[in-house]
Scaffold this motif. Structure first.
Motif, PDB file in Angstrom:
ATOM      1  N   ARG A   1       0.794  -1.235   0.000  1.00  0.00           N
ATOM      2  CA  ARG A   1       0.000   0.000   0.000  1.00  0.00           C
ATOM      3  C   ARG A   1       0.820   1.275   0.000  1.00  0.00           C
ATOM      4  O   ARG A   1       0.357   2.304  -0.479  1.00  0.00           O
ATOM      5  N   PHE A   2       2.025   1.251   0.568  1.00  0.00           N
ATOM      6  CA  PHE A   2       2.814   2.465   0.716  1.00  0.00           C
ATOM      7  C   PHE A   2       4.113   2.368  -0.065  1.00  0.00           C
ATOM      8  O   PHE A   2       4.720   1.302  -0.132  1.00  0.00           O
ATOM      9  N   LYS A   3       4.541   3.492  -0.642  1.00  0.00           N
ATOM     10  CA  LYS A   3       5.799   3.558  -1.361  1.00  0.00           C
ATOM     11  C   LYS A   3       6.661   4.636  -0.726  1.00  0.00           C
ATOM     12  O   LYS A   3       6.188   5.737  -0.459  1.00  0.00           O
TER      13      LYS A   3
ATOM     14  N   SER B   1      -5.477   6.739  -2.997  1.00  0.00           N
ATOM     15  CA  SER B   1      -6.711   7.227  -2.404  1.00  0.00           C
ATOM     16  C   SER B   1      -7.612   6.068  -2.003  1.00  0.00           C
ATOM     17  O   SER B   1      -7.614   5.020  -2.638  1.00  0.00           O
ATOM     18  N   ALA B   2      -8.403   6.276  -0.991  1.00  0.00           N
ATOM     19  CA  ALA B   2      -9.357   5.273  -0.535  1.00  0.00           C
ATOM     20  C   ALA B   2     -10.646   5.366  -1.355  1.00  0.00           C
ATOM     21  O   ALA B   2     -10.830   6.300  -2.136  1.00  0.00           O
TER      22      ALA B   2
ATOM     23  N   ARG C   1     -15.550  12.440  -9.623  1.00  0.00           N
ATOM     24  CA  ARG C   1     -15.107  11.801  -8.367  1.00  0.00           C
ATOM     25  C   ARG C   1     -14.032  10.754  -8.639  1.00  0.00           C
ATOM     26  O   ARG C   1     -13.033  10.670  -7.925  1.00  0.00           O
ATOM     27  N   LYS C   2     -14.220   9.944  -9.663  1.00  0.00           N
ATOM     28  CA  LYS C   2     -13.223   8.932 -10.009  1.00  0.00           C
ATOM     29  C   LYS C   2     -11.908   9.581 -10.426  1.00  0.00           C
ATOM     30  O   LYS C   2     -10.837   9.065 -10.127  1.00  0.00           O
ATOM     31  N   ARG C   3     -11.969  10.709 -11.112  1.00  0.00           N
ATOM     32  CA  ARG C   3     -10.762  11.417 -11.528  1.00  0.00           C
ATOM     33  C   ARG C   3     -10.016  11.968 -10.317  1.00  0.00           C
ATOM     34  O   ARG C   3      -8.786  11.950 -10.266  1.00  0.00           O
TER      35      ARG C   3
ATOM     36  N   ARG D   1      -7.996   9.260  -8.528  1.00  0.00           N
ATOM     37  CA  ARG D   1      -6.979   8.603  -9.343  1.00  0.00           C
ATOM     38  C   ARG D   1      -5.557   8.813  -8.823  1.00  0.00           C
ATOM     39  O   ARG D   1      -4.716   7.941  -8.925  1.00  0.00           O
ATOM     40  N   GLY D   2      -5.271   9.952  -8.251  1.00  0.00           N
ATOM     41  CA  GLY D   2      -3.915  10.293  -7.857  1.00  0.00           C
ATOM     42  C   GLY D   2      -3.481   9.685  -6.534  1.00  0.00           C
ATOM     43  O   GLY D   2      -4.177   8.876  -5.921  1.00  0.00           O
TER      44      GLY D   2
END
Length: 64
Positions: free
Chosen positions: A13-15, A25-26, A39-41, A44-45
């Motif tokens: 999950r983490f980098k 994002s959750a 909302r999906k956009r 995305r990040g």
């Protein structure tokens, strides 16, 4: 000396980056058909982990 345990779920999950840790994002896993495109956009990040949580993440990843 015993091998240090690593939380394998957290490793996925983490980098680790130069500035800290990145996470995705959750709320982006299911029922995407009911979400608006906007909302999906937005989901995305990636975003950075807060400073207060860095100690927990370090402990889970054992300084990878």
């Amino acid at each position: 000396m015993p091998k240090a345990k690593i939380h394998s779920g957290a490793a996925k999950r983490f980098k680790k980056t130069a500035g800290g840790y990145k996470r995705k994002s959750a709320h982006k896993s299911h029922i995407l058909t009911k979400m608006t495109t906007k909302r999906k956009r937005q989901l995305r990040g990636t975003s950075m982990i807060h400073d207060s949580d860095k100690v927990l993440i370090d402990r889970m990843l054992r300084a990878r």
